[in-house]
Design a protein around this motif. Sequence first.
Motif, PDB file in Angstrom:
ATOM      1  N   TYR A   1     118.381  22.440   1.301  1.00  0.00           N
ATOM      2  CA  TYR A   1     118.385  21.374   0.305  1.00  0.00           C
ATOM      3  C   TYR A   1     117.077  21.411  -0.475  1.00  0.00           C
ATOM      4  N   TYR A   2     117.213  21.438  -1.801  1.00  0.00           N
ATOM      5  CA  TYR A   2     116.058  21.529  -2.684  1.00  0.00           C
ATOM      6  C   TYR A   2     115.930  20.254  -3.510  1.00  0.00           C
ATOM      7  N   CYS A   3     114.730  19.744  -3.543  1.00  0.00           N
ATOM      8  CA  CYS A   3     114.454  18.610  -4.419  1.00  0.00           C
ATOM      9  C   CYS A   3     114.217  19.129  -5.834  1.00  0.00           C
ATOM     10  N   TYR A   4     114.767  18.430  -6.790  1.00  0.00           N
ATOM     11  CA  TYR A   4     114.636  18.779  -8.216  1.00  0.00           C
ATOM     12  C   TYR A   4     114.035  17.593  -8.955  1.00  0.00           C
ATOM     13  N   VAL A   5     113.056  17.885  -9.788  1.00  0.00           N
ATOM     14  CA  VAL A   5     112.406  16.825 -10.557  1.00  0.00           C
ATOM     15  C   VAL A   5     112.294  17.259 -12.011  1.00  0.00           C
ATOM     16  N   ASN A   6     112.761  16.418 -12.895  1.00  0.00           N
ATOM     17  CA  ASN A   6     112.615  16.641 -14.341  1.00  0.00           C
ATOM     18  C   ASN A   6     111.663  15.578 -14.852  1.00  0.00           C
ATOM     19  N   ILE A   7     110.514  16.003 -15.361  1.00  0.00           N
ATOM     20  CA  ILE A   7     109.500  15.040 -15.765  1.00  0.00           C
ATOM     21  C   ILE A   7     109.158  15.168 -17.243  1.00  0.00           C
ATOM     22  N   ARG A   8     108.532  14.126 -17.766  1.00  0.00           N
ATOM     23  CA  ARG A   8     108.010  14.145 -19.126  1.00  0.00           C
ATOM     24  C   ARG A   8     106.535  13.792 -19.046  1.00  0.00           C
ATOM     25  N   THR A   9     105.693  14.600 -19.668  1.00  0.00           N
ATOM     26  CA  THR A   9     104.265  14.308 -19.663  1.00  0.00           C
ATOM     27  C   THR A   9     103.989  13.052 -20.486  1.00  0.00           C
ATOM     28  N   ILE A  10     102.971  12.315 -20.068  1.00  0.00           N
ATOM     29  CA  ILE A  10     102.646  11.063 -20.741  1.00  0.00           C
ATOM     30  C   ILE A  10     101.833  11.311 -22.000  1.00  0.00           C
ATOM     31  N   ARG A  11     100.836  12.183 -21.868  1.00  0.00           N
ATOM     32  CA  ARG A  11      99.943  12.420 -23.008  1.00  0.00           C
ATOM     33  C   ARG A  11     100.648  13.284 -24.040  1.00  0.00           C
ATOM     34  N   PRO A  12     100.394  13.030 -25.336  1.00  0.00           N
ATOM     35  CA  PRO A  12     100.979  13.874 -26.393  1.00  0.00           C
ATOM     36  C   PRO A  12     100.443  15.302 -26.290  1.00  0.00           C
ATOM     37  N   PRO A  13     101.213  16.306 -26.612  1.00  0.00           N
ATOM     38  CA  PRO A  13     102.636  16.209 -26.938  1.00  0.00           C
ATOM     39  C   PRO A  13     103.449  15.955 -25.672  1.00  0.00           C
ATOM     40  N   GLN A  14     104.401  15.078 -25.761  1.00  0.00           N
ATOM     41  CA  GLN A  14     105.221  14.767 -24.601  1.00  0.00           C
ATOM     42  C   GLN A  14     106.261  15.871 -24.412  1.00  0.00           C
ATOM     43  N   LEU A  15     106.112  16.553 -23.303  1.00  0.00           N
ATOM     44  CA  LEU A  15     106.976  17.690 -23.025  1.00  0.00           C
ATOM     45  C   LEU A  15     107.706  17.466 -21.704  1.00  0.00           C
ATOM     46  N   ASP A  16     108.890  18.050 -21.609  1.00  0.00           N
ATOM     47  CA  ASP A  16     109.691  17.964 -20.396  1.00  0.00           C
ATOM     48  C   ASP A  16     109.526  19.238 -19.567  1.00  0.00           C
ATOM     49  N   TYR A  17     109.430  19.062 -18.256  1.00  0.00           N
ATOM     50  CA  TYR A  17     109.318  20.187 -17.334  1.00  0.00           C
ATOM     51  C   TYR A  17     110.230  19.937 -16.140  1.00  0.00           C
ATOM     52  N   GLN A  18     110.605  21.038 -15.506  1.00  0.00           N
ATOM     53  CA  GLN A  18     111.406  20.964 -14.290  1.00  0.00           C
ATOM     54  C   GLN A  18     110.635  21.582 -13.130  1.00  0.00           C
ATOM     55  N   TYR A  19     110.748  20.965 -11.993  1.00  0.00           N
ATOM     56  CA  TYR A  19     110.088  21.462 -10.793  1.00  0.00           C
ATOM     57  C   TYR A  19     111.060  21.432  -9.623  1.00  0.00           C
ATOM     58  N   TRP A  20     110.831  22.357  -8.704  1.00  0.00           N
ATOM     59  CA  TRP A  20     111.629  22.439  -7.485  1.00  0.00           C
ATOM     60  C   TRP A  20     110.736  22.350  -6.261  1.00  0.00           C
ATOM     61  N   GLY A  21     111.268  21.729  -5.221  1.00  0.00           N
ATOM     62  CA  GLY A  21     110.592  21.763  -3.941  1.00  0.00           C
ATOM     63  C   GLY A  21     110.837  23.091  -3.251  1.00  0.00           C
ATOM     64  N   GLN A  22     110.213  23.244  -2.094  1.00  0.00           N
ATOM     65  CA  GLN A  22     110.297  24.518  -1.378  1.00  0.00           C
ATOM     66  C   GLN A  22     111.583  24.650  -0.589  1.00  0.00           C
ATOM     67  N   GLY A  23     112.306  23.550  -0.425  1.00  0.00           N
ATOM     68  CA  GLY A  23     113.567  23.570   0.300  1.00  0.00           C
ATOM     69  C   GLY A  23     113.399  23.130   1.736  1.00  0.00           C
ATOM     70  N   THR A  24     114.395  22.434   2.237  1.00  0.00           N
ATOM     71  CA  THR A  24     114.404  22.016   3.632  1.00  0.00           C
ATOM     72  C   THR A  24     115.784  22.321   4.215  1.00  0.00           C
ATOM     73  N   GLN A  25     115.790  22.908   5.385  1.00  0.00           N
ATOM     74  CA  GLN A  25     117.049  23.355   5.991  1.00  0.00           C
ATOM     75  C   GLN A  25     117.762  22.193   6.669  1.00  0.00           C
ATOM     76  N   VAL A  26     119.031  22.066   6.361  1.00  0.00           N
ATOM     77  CA  VAL A  26     119.909  21.123   7.057  1.00  0.00           C
ATOM     78  C   VAL A  26     121.013  21.948   7.710  1.00  0.00           C
ATOM     79  N   THR A  27     121.124  21.826   9.021  1.00  0.00           N
ATOM     80  CA  THR A  27     122.139  22.556   9.766  1.00  0.00           C
ATOM     81  C   THR A  27     122.978  21.559  10.553  1.00  0.00           C
ATOM     82  N   VAL A  28     124.282  21.616  10.334  1.00  0.00           N
ATOM     83  CA  VAL A  28     125.198  20.700  11.006  1.00  0.00           C
ATOM     84  C   VAL A  28     126.117  21.527  11.897  1.00  0.00           C
ATOM     85  N   SER A  29     126.027  21.286  13.188  1.00  0.00           N
ATOM     86  CA  SER A  29     126.858  22.029  14.145  1.00  0.00           C
ATOM     87  C   SER A  29     128.152  21.277  14.417  1.00  0.00           C
ATOM     88  N   SER A  30     129.181  22.028  14.700  1.00  0.00           N
ATOM     89  CA  SER A  30     130.501  21.406  14.940  1.00  0.00           C
ATOM     90  C   SER A  30     130.678  21.011  16.400  1.00  0.00           C
TER      91      SER A  30
END
Length: 122
Positions: free
Chosen positions: A93-122
Amino acid sequence: QVDVVESGGGLVQAGDSLRLSCTASGSTFSVNAIGWYRQAPGKQRELVALASSDGSTNYEDSVKGRFTISRDNTKNTVYLQMNSLKPDDTAVYYCYVNIRTIRPPQLDYQYWGQGTQVTVSS
């Protein structure tokens, strides 16, 4: 630069619950959208849940009714409460963040986390 840090993955049994957390920190910004994607072995990365700045949320069909996304805007943190987990939920599972900088010029960026494993056994 924005750091994205996730936590909360692990190994659980089918029917159990887990809560993932993700915090974005760093430069001065506002969050346009924040949420979670996942990638299972041999599959493409897919959206799990996303929370937008207007308060709307989107969920992948298979998790509706089981997963809940929530935000703490004061901490730039998002949580994913996962209930009634199934083996098919097993993925990184990866966290995703879409941000906008506050200071001009206001630009949008995307960032990803490093990922965390989720394992579900039956």
